[in-house]
Motif scaffolding. Structure first.
Motif, PDB file in Angstrom:
ATOM      1  N   MET A  60      24.710  40.306  34.563  1.00  0.00           N
ATOM      2  CA  MET A  60      25.028  41.388  35.175  1.00  0.00           C
ATOM      3  C   MET A  60      26.053  40.207  35.547  1.00  0.00           C
ATOM      4  SD  MET A  60      25.593  44.430  33.819  1.00  0.00           S
ATOM      5  CE  MET A  60      26.530  45.042  35.921  1.00  0.00           C
ATOM      6  N   GLU A  61      25.394  39.013  36.194  1.00  0.00           N
ATOM      7  CA  GLU A  61      26.325  38.481  36.886  1.00  0.00           C
ATOM      8  C   GLU A  61      27.325  37.806  36.762  1.00  0.00           C
ATOM      9  OE1 GLU A  61      25.158  33.588  39.180  1.00  0.00           O
ATOM     10  OE2 GLU A  61      23.132  35.103  38.379  1.00  0.00           O
ATOM     11  N   SER A  62      28.077  37.652  35.395  1.00  0.00           N
ATOM     12  CA  SER A  62      28.836  37.451  35.036  1.00  0.00           C
ATOM     13  C   SER A  62      29.719  38.376  34.794  1.00  0.00           C
ATOM     14  CB  SER A  62      28.673  36.342  33.638  1.00  0.00           C
ATOM     15  OG  SER A  62      28.055  35.619  32.903  1.00  0.00           O
ATOM     16  N   ALA A  63      29.461  39.355  34.945  1.00  0.00           N
ATOM     17  CA  ALA A  63      30.599  40.706  34.740  1.00  0.00           C
ATOM     18  C   ALA A  63      30.943  41.043  36.002  1.00  0.00           C
ATOM     19  CB  ALA A  63      30.098  41.809  33.951  1.00  0.00           C
ATOM     20  N   SER A  64      29.730  40.353  37.288  1.00  0.00           N
ATOM     21  CA  SER A  64      30.438  41.317  38.587  1.00  0.00           C
ATOM     22  C   SER A  64      31.134  39.430  38.515  1.00  0.00           C
ATOM     23  CB  SER A  64      28.716  40.661  39.476  1.00  0.00           C
ATOM     24  OG  SER A  64      28.935  41.298  40.382  1.00  0.00           O
ATOM     25  N   LYS A  65      31.038  39.001  38.931  1.00  0.00           N
ATOM     26  CA  LYS A  65      31.928  37.371  39.089  1.00  0.00           C
ATOM     27  C   LYS A  65      33.116  37.489  38.355  1.00  0.00           C
ATOM     28  CE  LYS A  65      32.559  31.993  38.319  1.00  0.00           C
ATOM     29  NZ  LYS A  65      32.558  30.943  37.326  1.00  0.00           N
ATOM     30  N   LEU A  66      33.548  38.477  37.515  1.00  0.00           N
ATOM     31  CA  LEU A  66      34.779  38.520  36.553  1.00  0.00           C
ATOM     32  C   LEU A  66      35.549  39.304  37.759  1.00  0.00           C
ATOM     33  CD1 LEU A  66      36.864  38.258  34.740  1.00  0.00           C
ATOM     34  CD2 LEU A  66      35.749  40.083  33.296  1.00  0.00           C
ATOM     35  N   TYR A  67      34.624  40.805  37.399  1.00  0.00           N
ATOM     36  CA  TYR A  67      34.902  41.230  38.646  1.00  0.00           C
ATOM     37  C   TYR A  67      35.527  41.230  39.937  1.00  0.00           C
ATOM     38  CZ  TYR A  67      35.428  46.698  40.717  1.00  0.00           C
ATOM     39  OH  TYR A  67      36.277  47.513  41.243  1.00  0.00           O
ATOM     40  N   THR A  68      34.592  40.310  40.576  1.00  0.00           N
ATOM     41  CA  THR A  68      35.218  40.359  42.292  1.00  0.00           C
ATOM     42  C   THR A  68      36.124  39.131  41.515  1.00  0.00           C
ATOM     43  OG1 THR A  68      33.016  39.940  42.395  1.00  0.00           O
ATOM     44  CG2 THR A  68      34.615  39.059  44.350  1.00  0.00           C
ATOM     45  N   LEU A  69      36.557  37.511  40.800  1.00  0.00           N
ATOM     46  CA  LEU A  69      37.624  37.243  40.809  1.00  0.00           C
ATOM     47  C   LEU A  69      39.376  38.415  40.740  1.00  0.00           C
ATOM     48  CD1 LEU A  69      36.595  34.679  38.693  1.00  0.00           C
ATOM     49  CD2 LEU A  69      37.152  33.903  40.509  1.00  0.00           C
ATOM     50  N   LEU A  70      39.037  39.067  39.638  1.00  0.00           N
ATOM     51  CA  LEU A  70      39.859  39.342  39.559  1.00  0.00           C
ATOM     52  C   LEU A  70      40.819  40.435  40.774  1.00  0.00           C
ATOM     53  CD1 LEU A  70      39.672  41.271  35.752  1.00  0.00           C
ATOM     54  CD2 LEU A  70      41.251  39.402  36.181  1.00  0.00           C
ATOM     55  N   ASP A  71      39.070  41.375  41.162  1.00  0.00           N
ATOM     56  CA  ASP A  71      40.002  42.249  42.688  1.00  0.00           C
ATOM     57  C   ASP A  71      40.179  41.350  43.937  1.00  0.00           C
ATOM     58  OD1 ASP A  71      40.002  44.174  44.222  1.00  0.00           O
ATOM     59  OD2 ASP A  71      37.749  43.957  45.165  1.00  0.00           O
ATOM     60  N   ASN A  72      40.017  39.957  43.631  1.00  0.00           N
ATOM     61  CA  ASN A  72      40.891  39.476  44.829  1.00  0.00           C
ATOM     62  C   ASN A  72      41.861  38.402  45.026  1.00  0.00           C
ATOM     63  OD1 ASN A  72      38.534  39.404  46.851  1.00  0.00           O
ATOM     64  ND2 ASN A  72      37.217  38.138  45.664  1.00  0.00           N
ATOM     65  N   LEU A  73      42.506  38.677  43.437  1.00  0.00           N
ATOM     66  CA  LEU A  73      44.132  37.745  42.782  1.00  0.00           C
ATOM     67  C   LEU A  73      45.079  38.659  43.934  1.00  0.00           C
ATOM     68  CD1 LEU A  73      44.209  38.101  38.813  1.00  0.00           C
ATOM     69  CD2 LEU A  73      43.964  36.468  40.536  1.00  0.00           C
ATOM     70  N   ASN A  74      46.000  37.948  44.222  1.00  0.00           N
ATOM     71  CA  ASN A  74      46.732  38.106  44.779  1.00  0.00           C
ATOM     72  C   ASN A  74      47.715  39.519  44.776  1.00  0.00           C
ATOM     73  OD1 ASN A  74      46.652  37.838  46.939  1.00  0.00           O
ATOM     74  ND2 ASN A  74      46.774  35.448  46.841  1.00  0.00           N
ATOM     75  N   ALA A  75      48.714  40.093  44.920  1.00  0.00           N
ATOM     76  CA  ALA A  75      50.117  40.208  44.029  1.00  0.00           C
ATOM     77  C   ALA A  75      50.597  39.701  44.078  1.00  0.00           C
ATOM     78  CB  ALA A  75      50.355  41.661  44.990  1.00  0.00           C
ATOM     79  N   PRO A  76      51.888  40.147  43.050  1.00  0.00           N
ATOM     80  CA  PRO A  76      52.751  38.344  41.990  1.00  0.00           C
ATOM     81  C   PRO A  76      53.309  38.584  43.681  1.00  0.00           C
ATOM     82  CG  PRO A  76      52.746  41.190  40.661  1.00  0.00           C
ATOM     83  CD  PRO A  76      51.563  41.566  42.272  1.00  0.00           C
ATOM     84  N   ARG A  77      54.283  37.622  43.465  1.00  0.00           N
ATOM     85  CA  ARG A  77      55.220  37.395  44.598  1.00  0.00           C
ATOM     86  C   ARG A  77      56.467  36.826  43.483  1.00  0.00           C
ATOM     87  NH1 ARG A  77      51.333  34.155  45.943  1.00  0.00           N
ATOM     88  NH2 ARG A  77      50.122  34.399  48.090  1.00  0.00           N
ATOM     89  N   PHE A  78      57.798  37.383  44.410  1.00  0.00           N
ATOM     90  CA  PHE A  78      58.887  36.917  43.197  1.00  0.00           C
ATOM     91  C   PHE A  78      59.966  37.030  44.177  1.00  0.00           C
ATOM     92  CE2 PHE A  78      60.508  38.377  38.912  1.00  0.00           C
ATOM     93  CZ  PHE A  78      61.676  37.792  39.280  1.00  0.00           C
ATOM     94  N   ALA A  79      60.655  35.624  44.662  1.00  0.00           N
ATOM     95  CA  ALA A  79      61.529  34.996  45.272  1.00  0.00           C
ATOM     96  C   ALA A  79      62.194  33.550  44.970  1.00  0.00           C
ATOM     97  CB  ALA A  79      60.881  34.562  46.804  1.00  0.00           C
ATOM     98  N   ASN A  80      63.356  33.686  45.161  1.00  0.00           N
ATOM     99  CA  ASN A  80      63.925  32.108  44.428  1.00  0.00           C
ATOM    100  C   ASN A  80      64.420  32.278  42.930  1.00  0.00           C
ATOM    101  OD1 ASN A  80      65.160  31.942  47.313  1.00  0.00           O
ATOM    102  ND2 ASN A  80      63.127  30.789  47.700  1.00  0.00           N
ATOM    103  N   SER A  81      63.765  33.372  42.385  1.00  0.00           N
ATOM    104  CA  SER A  81      64.071  33.729  40.794  1.00  0.00           C
ATOM    105  C   SER A  81      62.736  32.955  40.218  1.00  0.00           C
ATOM    106  CB  SER A  81      65.182  32.852  40.351  1.00  0.00           C
ATOM    107  OG  SER A  81      66.467  33.306  40.771  1.00  0.00           O
TER     108      SER A  81
END
Length: 596
Positions: A405-426
């Motif tokens: 469960m510790e590994s599953a929780s770590k993966l969930y937290t990592l993905l939950d904290n990902l920023n939204a995509p950014r797109f500028a200057n191509s």
């Protein structure tokens, strides 16, 4: 006795006259002290006038002018006066109104009230300045601005497309509207500033019009249902927004009679016409009747335009500005890849919606993650069937004892904290789960000469096939290559299994309890305890693993010299799947990659 009574009456009258004279002298003095009576505080007015004062003409006139400017903020820059046949800019429209009987009626009726009738003024102004828009298929030698400026439209020689403009103005006038707009002659095409404003405002102009007349020049009189679907009008790029934006539309045939002889006031409410358009355009009936612009469901909207044609190649992107609610520079000559690239960049940067990356075909020179042509969106999206909820719960139960469960929780937290995509200057900053490619081998037998098929292996993924026009470097663990290749799963927050509050804002309200603390509240469910909240979070984390274990649409990236990446396009969707759902460590290579 009579003489005495008569003297008393004369004395009273004389006293009243003296009082009135004093009052008039006082009133004259007060007017000199305060030139604008409308600005006087009520305590300075005599009681008889304080309670019976009507709105002054200056106050009404100011309110009328404010209503006019507010209304014209959403109106085209120029309109044809269908009463006179002359083209008018905004100031000319205002000047015409100020001399009209409508203005005098608003002014006089408003001055009979003791308070300003703002809503009545707004309604009267909106009625006078209402305009009708024309949607049509351009033909050769359409009348331009210089052809009708300072001329009477009705006096022009009725030949060719001049007849179309004259009939449009006549129908507008006969329907009860004074102002008409046609894109052929109401925009100064030589003025770049005006052209920019017009392209970015056109959706708003159609939306706020009182009526949009759609002229089907290739639909003959007395046509049957189906003629609209096959009309050239229904193939053009700009006509998508010209139908979606207005609230009220009427379709006219080549001889300017109503399509299907439908005499209802709004053809958007015609079931027969709406069904015909839904079947021919792929646009759902709800959007056809009451469309709302925005970036939501971006790929679906791109699909609507994917089979449309425009005379100028950049217009296929510019015609979508209003549908997505974006304002961007109009740069004719930049070519369609750049125009489409700027639009898609704006959508991804502001919404975080990466469904526009779901395509097969050739990459754009603007950015390799974007397509070279909008036609790629004709194909349906790579929608792999989701697992039913009961199967997800069954899989979650089977994982409870097989995954730390510790590994599953770590993966969930990592993905939950990902920023939204950014797109500028191509440059696209794309959050993803990465899988390193370890082997690429070309198959000897090829089905088609222009495309090459490769067997691909990647850490943590099942083996897969890839078909592409690009000639890939072949390598294996025995013959490694210095260039890094990745198969990535672009990150989508929906995989977290959280509710989408944008879909139903009411759910937030409905879930609030009646009282902050009541008899049913318990403190046992706080994180760290083995209570309901912990069990729920564990189930959600394992549910994420189950969803990540399902097949997904992958992108193949090749590393460049500056550590950025480029997408390698394919002519088929790349469908990948992890080898083992329980192997959480194979899915923790979470990165945000910069893609050129």
């Amino acid at each position: 006795m009579r003489r005495r009574l008569s003297n008393s009456i004369l004395h009273l009258i004389a006293g009243t006259e003296r009082s009135m004279q004093r009052f008039m002298e006082y009133d004259a003095m007060m007017k000199q002290l305060r030139p604008s009576e409308s600005c006087s505080p009520s305590w300075m007015m005599p009681p008889t006038r304080r309670y019976n004062k009507f709105v002054s003409s200056s106050v009404v006139d100011d309110a009328i002018r404010q209503a006019i400017h507010a209304h014209l903020d959403n109106a085209p820059l120029r309109l044809v006066d269908t009463f006179t046949g002359h083209l008018c800019d905004r100031q000319s429209q205002i000047d015409t109104f100020m001399k009209s009987t409508e203005y005098k009626e608003i002014l006089s009726s408003s001055m009979t009230h003791t308070s300003l009738q703002t809503e009545n003024i707004k309604r009267a102004v909106a009625k006078y300045f209402s305009w009708v828009m024309l949607s049509h298929r351009w033909q050769s030698k359409e009348p331009r601005l210089h052809d009708i400026q300072d001329k009477d439209v009705y006096s022009l020689d009725p030949v060719g497309t001049i007849v179309k403009l004259q009939k449009f103005c006549e129908i507008t006038r006969d329907t009860g509207y004074r102002w008409a707009w046609s894109d052929t002659c109401c925009i100064d095409q030589s003025n770049n500033v005006e052209l920019q404003e017009s392209v970015n405002s056109m959706f708003v102009w159609y939306h706020h019009s009182a009526l949009t007349i759609i002229y089907l020049s290739d639909v003959p009189p007395s046509s049957k249902s189906g003629s609209l679907a096959s009309s050239t009008w229904n193939t053009r790029g700009w006509t998508v927004q010209e139908f979606l934006a207005p609230r009220v539309v009427l379709f006219y045939q080549a001889n300017w009679t109503l399509y299907l002889d439908d005499r209802s006031p709004n053809h958007k409410k015609s079931i027969a016409i709406t069904q015909e358009l839904e079947g021919s355009t792929g646009i759902n009936s709800r959007a056809l009747v009451a469309f709302r612009p925005g970036m939501r469901d971006a790929r679906e909207k791109l699909q609507w335009a994917s089979s449309r044609i425009t005379t100028l190649q950049e217009d296929i992107a510019y015609s979508l500005f209003g549908i997505f609610g974006v304002h961007l520079p109009v740069i004719y000559g930049e070519k369609k890849q750049n125009a489409l690239g700027r639009l898609l960049q704006e959508i991804i940067a502001h919404s975080g919606d990466i469904t526009a990356l779901d395509w097969v075909g050739k990459s754009s020179t603007f950015n390799s993650c974007l397509p070279a042509d909008i036609t790629v969106y004709k194909a349906p999206p790579c929608m792999l069937p989701p697992l039913p909820e009961d199967e997800i719960q069954t899989s979650v139960s089977s994982l409870r004892n097989g995954v730390a469960m510790e590994s599953a929780s770590k993966l969930y937290t990592l993905l939950d904290n990902l920023n939204a995509p950014r797109f500028a200057n191509s440059r696209l900053q794309l959050p993803c789960i990465a899988f390193v490619v370890t082997e690429v081998r070309r198959r000897r037998k090829q089905d088609r000469e222009s495309y090459l098929t490769y067997d691909v292996k990647a850490d943590g993924l099942q083996d897969l096939l890839l078909t592409t026009e690009d000639k890939l470097i072949q390598f294996s663990p025995a013959r490694p290559t210095p260039q890094t290749f990745l198969l990535i799963r672009p990150w989508n927050r929906h995989d977290l299994g959280l509710p989408d509050f944008a879909d139903d804002a009411q759910s937030v309200v409905e879930s609030v309890p009646d009282s902050p603390l009541d008899d049913s509240d318990s403190l046992d469910g706080y994180p760290g305890d083995d209570g309901p909240i912990d069990m729920e979070s564990h189930s959600r984390e394992l549910g994420l693993l189950v969803r990540l274990g399902q097949p997904f649409g992958a992108l193949l990236l090749a590393q460049q010299r500056g550590w950025e990446y480029k997408r390698i396009a394919s002519d088929h969707n790349i469908i990948a799947q992890v080898k083992d759902v329980a192997s959480v460590d194979d899915m923790v290579d979470i990165r945000t990659l910069e893609i050129l």
